[in-house]
Enzyme design. Sequence first.
Site, PDB file in Angstrom:
ATOM      1  CD1 TRP A 145      -2.521   1.781   0.458  1.00  0.00           C
ATOM      2  CD2 TRP A 145      -1.997   1.901   2.626  1.00  0.00           C
ATOM      3  NE1 TRP A 145      -3.200   2.842   0.985  1.00  0.00           N
ATOM      4  CE2 TRP A 145      -2.892   2.936   2.320  1.00  0.00           C
ATOM      5  CE3 TRP A 145      -1.534   1.783   3.942  1.00  0.00           C
ATOM      6  CZ2 TRP A 145      -3.333   3.856   3.265  1.00  0.00           C
ATOM      7  CZ3 TRP A 145      -1.979   2.689   4.894  1.00  0.00           C
ATOM      8  CH2 TRP A 145      -2.873   3.707   4.559  1.00  0.00           C
TER       9      TRP A 145
ATOM     10  CG  ASP B 272      -2.353  -2.803   7.379  1.00  0.00           C
ATOM     11  OD1 ASP B 272      -3.358  -2.678   8.107  1.00  0.00           O
ATOM     12  OD2 ASP B 272      -2.055  -1.979   6.486  1.00  0.00           O
TER      13      ASP B 272
ATOM     14  CE  LYS C 227     -10.074   0.886   3.325  1.00  0.00           C
ATOM     15  NZ  LYS C 227      -9.602   1.637   2.212  1.00  0.00           N
TER      16      LYS C 227
HETATM   17  C1  LMR Z   1      -6.601   2.871  -0.710  1.00  0.00           C
HETATM   18  O1  LMR Z   1      -5.600   2.136  -0.717  1.00  0.00           O
HETATM   19  O2  LMR Z   1      -7.076   3.355  -1.738  1.00  0.00           O
HETATM   20  C2  LMR Z   1      -7.290   3.171   0.588  1.00  0.00           C
HETATM   21  O3  LMR Z   1      -6.708   2.439   1.609  1.00  0.00           O
HETATM   22  C3  LMR Z   1      -7.380   4.629   0.871  1.00  0.00           C
HETATM   23  C4  LMR Z   1      -6.049   5.241   1.244  1.00  0.00           C
HETATM   24  O4  LMR Z   1      -6.023   5.913   2.278  1.00  0.00           O
HETATM   25  O5  LMR Z   1      -5.071   5.105   0.517  1.00  0.00           O
END
Ligand code: LMR
Length: 397
Positions: free
Chosen positions: A130, A211, A246
């Site tokens: 992420w 996570d 979510k």
């Molecule tokens: C995403 O990955 O799009 C979500 O988790 C929102 C974010 O805060 O990045």
Amino acid sequence: MFTELPLLPADPILGLSAAYHADTNPDKVDLGVGVYKTEQGNTPILGCVKQAEAELFKTEASKVYTPPAGIPGANRAAAALAFGEEHTVIHDQRLATIQTPGGSGALRAAAELIAKARPDATVWVSTPTWGNHIPLLSSAGLTLKEYPYYNFSQQRIDFDGMLNTLSQAGKNDVVLLHACCHNPSGADLTQAQWQQLTSLASEQGFTPFIDMAYQGFGDGIAEDAYGVRLMADTLPELILAMSFSKNLGLYRERTGSLNIVAPSATAASANLSQMLSITRGLYSMPPAHGSSLVDIIYHDRTLHAQWLQELADMRERISGLRQQLVTALNHQQQHTDFSFIAEQRGMFSFLGLSEPQVTRLKSEFSVYMTDNSRINIAGVNSGNLEYLAQSVCQVLR
Ligand code: LMR
């Protein structure tokens, strides 16, 4: 002072929303930020949340500060969702739980705790991971290294590469893992792979940092926590960041949880005191609204059942969309095999496009996704499915 700083580009994920909203093309498609959407393209408040809010409105008697660790009932709910009601780490008081402002707050507070306990720790993160993991962890001054996770050409996990690299991780190291619905790839570890990884952690002595931002979006609450529970069963230490953004749709309420599994009850108490000192220095105490709802919904039999049904509806809609997207893409072209999309889990998958192809999708077709071609599957609906498939095939030609 304020002439010193340069203008920064927009956030690579959050900036997509502004670009999408400014686009006047009526056919535009938003597959950017990871929020759940209905067939109509809305992100409604869950019915169980609306009812819990009505209850809270009647019963909440004060806006006095929450305790520094947050609302006790919400912490108990978070721990039970993650580990199961009867887990030994709860029973033996080896668990320290605090409520945090979203999963991001948990990740940042955990990073500070690692930096305090082991300033020379290396945190291993998956490639890819992420986009916000790296800023959140490195802002605590931690050293990061990457382990291979997703093989883009084969559109599947590179588990051998992952194990090989992580066999270099030792006692001073922390390994960041995604419990389920890997963001951004949608490719999850199998139960057998979790078992192998747990054995490796046990042999090498590294601390897993999991996570869990999408619990319930993969296969179900207990199924998605398989790796968390297995590691907590087996290993002396574990860090777990959770988000209710979510699975309860509480995005803007910033509702998360940080859980530290320690080798003993004494160590858990010491770590709790350290976590509270860290969060006092970051934001004092967590917000109350979202966690009050977690507490109400988890502990009310009817609302709890309603939540699980609403969560199942979201999960099943996404898994249906995955199949529909594969069918629509295959209908348009036969060169690229997109069947992996139907096998993956959660909100995201990569389309496997290059950055110039993603740029073309945005500029010529008003189809928005992150530059690495991650799409939010929940942004697909029957109104945009064919247009999306046609647009993707145009840029693939
Ligand atoms: C995403 O990955 O799009 C979500 O988790 C929102 C974010 O805060 O990045």
